[in-house]
Design an enzyme around this catalytic site. Sequence first.
Site, PDB file in Angstrom:
ATOM      1  N   ASP A 124       0.839  -1.204   0.000  1.00  0.00           N
ATOM      2  CA  ASP A 124       0.000   0.000   0.000  1.00  0.00           C
ATOM      3  C   ASP A 124       0.879   1.261   0.000  1.00  0.00           C
ATOM      4  OD1 ASP A 124       0.866  -0.084   2.604  1.00  0.00           O
ATOM      5  OD2 ASP A 124      -1.128   0.007   3.520  1.00  0.00           O
ATOM      6  N   GLU A 144       9.419  -3.229  10.386  1.00  0.00           N
ATOM      7  CA  GLU A 144       9.771  -1.955   9.750  1.00  0.00           C
ATOM      8  C   GLU A 144      10.268  -0.939  10.780  1.00  0.00           C
ATOM      9  OE1 GLU A 144       6.830  -0.456   7.031  1.00  0.00           O
ATOM     10  OE2 GLU A 144       7.891   1.446   6.735  1.00  0.00           O
TER      11      GLU A 144
HETATM   12  O1  KIV Z   1       3.505  -1.070   1.577  1.00  0.00           O
HETATM   13  C1  KIV Z   1       4.677  -1.433   1.543  1.00  0.00           C
HETATM   14  O2  KIV Z   1       5.412  -1.261   0.558  1.00  0.00           O
HETATM   15  C2  KIV Z   1       5.204  -2.090   2.722  1.00  0.00           C
HETATM   16  C3  KIV Z   1       6.692  -2.253   2.804  1.00  0.00           C
HETATM   17  C4  KIV Z   1       7.323  -0.965   3.127  1.00  0.00           C
HETATM   18  C5  KIV Z   1       7.066  -3.326   3.758  1.00  0.00           C
HETATM   19  O3  KIV Z   1       4.461  -2.460   3.590  1.00  0.00           O
END
Ligand code: KIV
Length: 266
Positions: free
Chosen positions: A44, A183
């Site tokens: 997302d 993260e």
């Molecule tokens: O939405 C995304 O790209 C993510 C990554 C940063 C892990 O959740």
Amino acid sequence: MKNIILEFRKKYEAKEPISVITCYDYTFARLFAKTDVHSILVGDSMGNVIQGHGSTIPVTLEDIIYHTKAVCKGAPEKTVIADMPFLSYQTSIEEGIRSAGKIMKETTADCVKLEGDSNLVIELTHRLTEMGVPVFAHLGLTPQSVHTLGGHRVQGKTEESRKRMIEKSKELADAGAFGIVLELIPESLGKEITEAISIPTIGIGAGRYTSGQVLVMQDLLGLNEEFNPKFLKKFANLAKDVNIAVQQYHEEVTKRTYPGESNVFS
Ligand code: KIV
């Protein structure tokens, strides 16, 4: 036939680092399909890097489905993780099941990813896994909660929040999650969680000791000159290449040197 649980399990047991990259469209998916990168996340993060919002909050279930379909077409051999967007699962278990089901029915994604550690997320992880939908968890900085987390800042810095994240990682693994994105957390916490659970951890700004890494494609390809967080390594400088190519195109068009003789039909 590809199977994301087995693929990740095999690498995890062999202690082989797992590489994951985000992707949102057919053209880049085709390029990534020609590399050895292990898996693709339709994140997302498209809210930021595709749609130009300041956050992931506006991304809809339809957006995720649209982009996941395109990525799956471009990289049919790669395993694909589809993000569950904000408010597609936070309201109830039933809505979460319906949203995950819609992604799995309308795309060829291999699993879904859920952010957070609430009781609802843990229960939903359990229910989806039981139903046959593989679930990837996501702890640490969870961008869908950016407003309560007070911005994009490193999580798990206090003893209390460290303990909670370790505990919740175990609960998510027990609920059936087959992997966890970690993260923006201290490296020592990334290591501690990785050692405390027996499913792969995929880090982004979580240090060197997670089972694998994930990066947003625009970031690792150097497409955004303004985005330079400490955890990021730019493996290319495509922003510069794009600028040079488009500027040259413009100059050749305006000087009438493009199209040239070799570009015309007789
Ligand atoms: O939405 C995304 O790209 C993510 C990554 C940063 C892990 O959740």
